[in-house]
Design a protein around this motif. Structure first.
Motif, PDB file in Angstrom:
ATOM      1  N   ALA A  10       0.819  -1.218   0.000  1.00  0.00           N
ATOM      2  CA  ALA A  10       0.000   0.000   0.000  1.00  0.00           C
ATOM      3  C   ALA A  10       0.852   1.268   0.000  1.00  0.00           C
ATOM      4  O   ALA A  10       0.351   2.350   0.278  1.00  0.00           O
ATOM      5  CB  ALA A  10      -0.929  -0.001   1.209  1.00  0.00           C
ATOM      6  N   GLY A  11       2.157   1.112  -0.259  1.00  0.00           N
ATOM      7  CA  GLY A  11       3.018   2.292  -0.337  1.00  0.00           C
ATOM      8  C   GLY A  11       3.779   2.590   0.933  1.00  0.00           C
ATOM      9  O   GLY A  11       4.414   3.637   1.036  1.00  0.00           O
ATOM     10  N   GLY A  12       3.743   1.685   1.909  1.00  0.00           N
ATOM     11  CA  GLY A  12       4.497   1.882   3.140  1.00  0.00           C
ATOM     12  C   GLY A  12       5.982   1.675   2.900  1.00  0.00           C
ATOM     13  O   GLY A  12       6.408   1.306   1.813  1.00  0.00           O
ATOM     14  N   SER A  13       6.764   1.908   3.922  1.00  0.00           N
ATOM     15  CA  SER A  13       8.214   1.776   3.779  1.00  0.00           C
ATOM     16  C   SER A  13       8.780   0.964   4.933  1.00  0.00           C
ATOM     17  O   SER A  13       8.053   0.522   5.823  1.00  0.00           O
ATOM     18  CB  SER A  13       8.858   3.158   3.768  1.00  0.00           C
ATOM     19  N   ASN A  14      10.096   0.787   4.920  1.00  0.00           N
ATOM     20  CA  ASN A  14      10.774   0.099   6.009  1.00  0.00           C
ATOM     21  C   ASN A  14      11.306   1.076   7.043  1.00  0.00           C
ATOM     22  O   ASN A  14      12.190   0.737   7.820  1.00  0.00           O
ATOM     23  CB  ASN A  14      11.930  -0.755   5.462  1.00  0.00           C
ATOM     24  N   ASN A  15      10.777   2.313   7.066  1.00  0.00           N
ATOM     25  CA  ASN A  15      11.192   3.267   8.094  1.00  0.00           C
ATOM     26  C   ASN A  15      10.802   2.737   9.460  1.00  0.00           C
ATOM     27  O   ASN A  15       9.774   2.083   9.618  1.00  0.00           O
ATOM     28  CB  ASN A  15      10.527   4.634   7.880  1.00  0.00           C
ATOM     29  N   ARG A  16      11.607   3.045  10.452  1.00  0.00           N
ATOM     30  CA  ARG A  16      11.359   2.560  11.823  1.00  0.00           C
ATOM     31  C   ARG A  16       9.977   2.998  12.313  1.00  0.00           C
ATOM     32  O   ARG A  16       9.310   2.262  13.031  1.00  0.00           O
ATOM     33  CB  ARG A  16      12.458   3.087  12.758  1.00  0.00           C
ATOM     34  N   SER A  17       9.514   4.163  11.891  1.00  0.00           N
ATOM     35  CA  SER A  17       8.216   4.668  12.343  1.00  0.00           C
ATOM     36  C   SER A  17       7.048   3.873  11.757  1.00  0.00           C
ATOM     37  O   SER A  17       5.933   3.949  12.251  1.00  0.00           O
ATOM     38  CB  SER A  17       8.068   6.146  11.969  1.00  0.00           C
ATOM     39  N   ASN A  18       7.298   3.084  10.711  1.00  0.00           N
ATOM     40  CA  ASN A  18       6.255   2.290  10.074  1.00  0.00           C
ATOM     41  C   ASN A  18       6.310   0.826  10.523  1.00  0.00           C
ATOM     42  O   ASN A  18       5.529   0.016  10.063  1.00  0.00           O
ATOM     43  CB  ASN A  18       6.384   2.367   8.545  1.00  0.00           C
ATOM     44  N   LEU A  19       7.229   0.486  11.426  1.00  0.00           N
ATOM     45  CA  LEU A  19       7.402  -0.906  11.847  1.00  0.00           C
ATOM     46  C   LEU A  19       7.002  -1.106  13.291  1.00  0.00           C
ATOM     47  O   LEU A  19       7.101  -0.195  14.111  1.00  0.00           O
ATOM     48  CB  LEU A  19       8.873  -1.319  11.685  1.00  0.00           C
ATOM     49  N   ARG A  20       6.541  -2.308  13.587  1.00  0.00           N
ATOM     50  CA  ARG A  20       6.289  -2.702  14.970  1.00  0.00           C
ATOM     51  C   ARG A  20       6.495  -4.208  15.080  1.00  0.00           C
ATOM     52  O   ARG A  20       6.324  -4.941  14.102  1.00  0.00           O
ATOM     53  CB  ARG A  20       4.878  -2.322  15.411  1.00  0.00           C
TER      54      ARG A  20
END
Length: 86
Positions: A61-71
């Motif tokens: 969906a256009g997300g990234s591997n940035n730390r803010s997008n991971l959990r």
């Protein structure tokens, strides 16, 4: 009372080489695996840890591997969520 006999299915051996050649070895799948491994490294999840790296907004969906997008979540939670955004 008659006992029911359990039917046994003939267990076929998996051909891992064929699976790799037909699916896992394709360039797109290798790139996807690389992205998943990169996400695990960013979260600091060691090998053998049962947690999985979940993308709040999926890569699809256009997300990234940035730390803010991971959990880090359990496998069950990650599979239940699928590719939906949080």
């Amino acid at each position: 009372m008659a006992k029911k006999k359990a039917k046994k299915k003939a267990k076929r051996k998996r051909n891992y080489r064929k699976e790799y050649d037909n699916y896992h070895g394709k360039p797109k799948q290798r790139a996807n695996r690389s992205k998943r491994n990169g996400a695990r490294r960013k979260l600091g999840l060691p090998v053998g840890n049962p947690k999985e790296a979940d993308h709040k907004t999926s890569l699809k969906a256009g997300g990234s591997n940035n730390r803010s997008n991971l959990r880090a979540v359990s496998r069950t939670t990650n599979r239940r969520k699928g590719s939906r955004s949080v």
